[in-house]
Design an enzyme around this catalytic site. Structure first.
Site, PDB file in Angstrom:
ATOM      1  N   GLY A  54       0.843  -1.128   0.121  1.00  0.00           N
ATOM      2  CA  GLY A  54      -0.094   0.006  -0.009  1.00  0.00           C
ATOM      3  C   GLY A  54       0.932   1.313  -0.156  1.00  0.00           C
ATOM      4  CB  CYS A  81       5.322  -4.145   0.388  1.00  0.00           C
ATOM      5  SG  CYS A  81       6.236  -2.761  -0.014  1.00  0.00           S
ATOM      6  CE1 TYR A  82       1.344   1.215   5.643  1.00  0.00           C
ATOM      7  CE2 TYR A  82      -0.254  -0.472   5.769  1.00  0.00           C
ATOM      8  CZ  TYR A  82       0.208   0.470   6.231  1.00  0.00           C
ATOM      9  OH  TYR A  82      -0.342   1.367   7.420  1.00  0.00           O
ATOM     10  CG  HIS A 171       5.267  -5.634  -4.290  1.00  0.00           C
ATOM     11  ND1 HIS A 171       4.059  -5.632  -3.828  1.00  0.00           N
ATOM     12  CD2 HIS A 171       5.913  -4.289  -4.167  1.00  0.00           C
ATOM     13  CE1 HIS A 171       4.025  -4.097  -3.391  1.00  0.00           C
ATOM     14  NE2 HIS A 171       4.935  -3.728  -3.603  1.00  0.00           N
ATOM     15  CD  GLU A 173       2.519  -8.397  -5.105  1.00  0.00           C
ATOM     16  OE1 GLU A 173       2.100  -7.240  -4.783  1.00  0.00           O
ATOM     17  OE2 GLU A 173       3.328  -9.106  -4.498  1.00  0.00           O
ATOM     18  CG  ASP A 229     -15.538  -9.448 -20.247  1.00  0.00           C
ATOM     19  OD1 ASP A 229     -14.782 -10.592 -20.117  1.00  0.00           O
ATOM     20  OD2 ASP A 229     -15.265  -8.643 -20.159  1.00  0.00           O
ATOM     21  CE  LYS A 371     -11.439  -9.709 -21.592  1.00  0.00           C
ATOM     22  NZ  LYS A 371     -12.759  -9.005 -21.756  1.00  0.00           N
TER      23      LYS A 371
END
Length: 515
Positions: A54, A81-82, A171, A173, A229, A371
């Site tokens: 964050g 992280c945060y 991070h 991710e 979608d 998606k």
């Protein structure tokens, strides 16, 4: 019961990537605001919790904190992280501003073995990661041990093996941390002991049951756009309730070449789904005449789309529900987890909405999916790959690929150029390697010489980007011979264009689709 992971969002622009990595591992997860109350957190029954990064500083007054229940539930917790900083601060450690901030590529030195990187990193090794921090942990809470350091973070990775609390300053991710997804998998499987049994087949069966329970004997109308979608949502709902569904396809005249006919053939012919096809292209083009501002175009198209859709819905009569292809990123972005509800969802995502006067309940069977997961579901449902693998196409369509005034002539020129570009990409076997590719008709004209005559025609820009997450993108590195071939075809085959250029702009993080 399927294992679940709860992700508490502290406002990082890449929180969605955490969820994507968890789901890619076959574990179902959801993102909720850090401010979620204890009842909501407990009701989710998470088997593990992840605290996101964050933009705030733990050292500031009123900085976001994780609910105390997170550390009292007896489940593994991973702070990123945060998330690492607030976990350490809340449990008795200390965080201070760093005199060596780290942003971008950095390296951690692995000091000790840890379940988080078991089989991935070895003690004594140096590993690349992606950092983004101005604060750092300077004192650990009781029970924690340091297992890796970096130049700017003496506690780059920390572990409390008894309580199964882990924190990383970087991070894992993002793709810029090699093997970061392996660290997340280790947290899910080696630390939390999850099963990884969440599959799209299971989601399909559960979604069909939920749609039937929600709709009962009611009638549903679904707005088709021709995109992935809405198409997947329509086929899924039809599987659940059959003839109770009617699809409405509003052709605003801004689609790519041949798409309107393709939608009608697929849903009427292949799936035999009741379909209302309204050709409103003249109406839309008339309303867009003279409109040049991009946001004004979006709002004009969105408002008119709703009006036309309402007209056709009234003709169908008696609908109780409106189906939408809302995706999980839409749900996440419609709420600012660090500052209350947002004013709107990004305008390039949904040009329309649900007017209160329609008095229908929403059916949103895809609102839990990203998606790429929608594409997997589409394949699970048997939709053709030409539709499932189609590049993202925004609601305003070609209107925002023609800067300036929109005319039928410009639309015809752009459709032909765009079709040539995509045809060559497919012929070269590159379509699936590219996240999105399209042509833009620039608002400039140039003098050229073609044969024995001078021309004064439009300039066409080509754009193609690659992306692994849909949030950041780089220009696709086409071979010069390929670009030369495409440019030659466009200039020769598309009357009205005498020059072609390729856009090599990359895309920063922060939005979902490239437009």
């Amino acid at each position: 019961m399927t294992d679940t992971v709860l992700i508490l969002d502290f406002g990082s622009q890449v929180t969605q990537l955490i969820a994507r990595r968890v789901r890619e591992a076959g574990v179902y997860c959801e993102i909720v605001p850090f401010s979620a109350d204890e009842a909501r957190i407990r009701s989710f029954q998470p088997k593990a919790i992840i605290l996101s990064g964050g933009p705030a500083s733990v050292t500031e007054a009123n900085a976001p904190r994780a609910p105390d229940v997170v550390f009292a539930m007896g489940v593994p917790v991973l702070g990123i992280c945060y998330g690492q900083q607030t976990m350490c601060q809340q449990l008795g450690g200390r965080v201070e501003p760093s005199d060596h901030r780290e942003f971008g590529r950095a390296f951690v030195d692995v000091a000790q073995a840890c379940a988080l990187f078991d089989g991935v990193w070895q003690p004594g090794g140096r590993e690349q990661v992606w950092m983004s921090h101005g604060d750092r942990v300077v004192r650990l809470p009781d029970g924690f041990r340091p297992v890796a350091t970096s130049e700017g973070a003496p506690f780059a990775i920390v572990a409390d093996d008894v309580r199964r609390f882990y924190g990383v300053q970087f991070h894992p991710e993002v793709v810029h941390t090699p093997h970061g997804h392996d660290l997340i998998r280790n947290f899910l499987f080696k630390v939390a002991g999850l099963s990884g049994d969440w599959t799209m087949a299971a989601f399909r069966a559960d979604a069909v049951a939920r749609i039937r329970a929600q709709v009962g004997k009611g009638r549903v109308i679904c707005g088709l756009s021709g995109g992935v979608d809405s198409s997947v949502a329509a086929v899924l709902i039809h599987e659940a309730i059959g003839e109770q569904l009617t699809c409405i396809f509003v052709d605003h005249g801004l689609l790519r070449q041949g798409e309107a006919d393709e939608v009608a053939r697929l849903f009427r012919g292949h799936y035999n789904i009741p379909l209302v096809h309204r050709d409103a292209s003249a109406l839309f083009l008339g309303r867009l005449a003279g409109v040049t501002d991009p946001e004004a175009k979006r709002k004009t198209i969105g408002g008119l789309f709703i009006d036309v859709f309402e007209e056709e819905a009234a003709k169908v009569g008696g609908a109780d529900f409106l189906a939408q292809g809302t995706l999980y990123p839409d749900v996440i972005e419609s709420v600012s987890f660090t500052g209350g509800p947002s004013v709107t969802i990004k305008s390039h995502h949904n040009v329309g909405g649900l007017p209160a006067r329609m008095r229908m309940k929403l059916v949103e069977p895809l609102r839990e999916l990203f998606k790429d997961e929608v594409r997997v579901l589409g394949r699970e449902l048997g939709l053709p790959e030409t539709l499932v693998g189609r590049h993202p196409f925004p609601g305003p369509g070609l209107a925002i690929r023609i800067p300036g005034d929109i005319t039928p002539e410009k639309l015809a020129i752009l459709r032909k150029a765009d079709a040539v570009f995509l045809e060559e990409i497919r012929a070269a076997g590159l379509y699936d390697a590219i996240w999105q590719a399209f042509a833009v008709l620039l608002p400039v004209r140039t003098v050229g010489v073609m044969g024995d005559g001078r021309t004064y025609d439009h300039v066409c820009a080509l754009r193609a980007v690659t992306s692994t997450d849909g949030m950041t993108a780089d220009a696709y590195p086409f071979d010069p011979a390929f670009l030369g071939r495409v440019a030659t075809r466009i200039v020769n085959e598309v009357k009205g264009i005498n020059r072609v250029t390729y856009d090599v702009t990359s895309k920063p993080p922060g939005t979902i689709e490239w437009e």
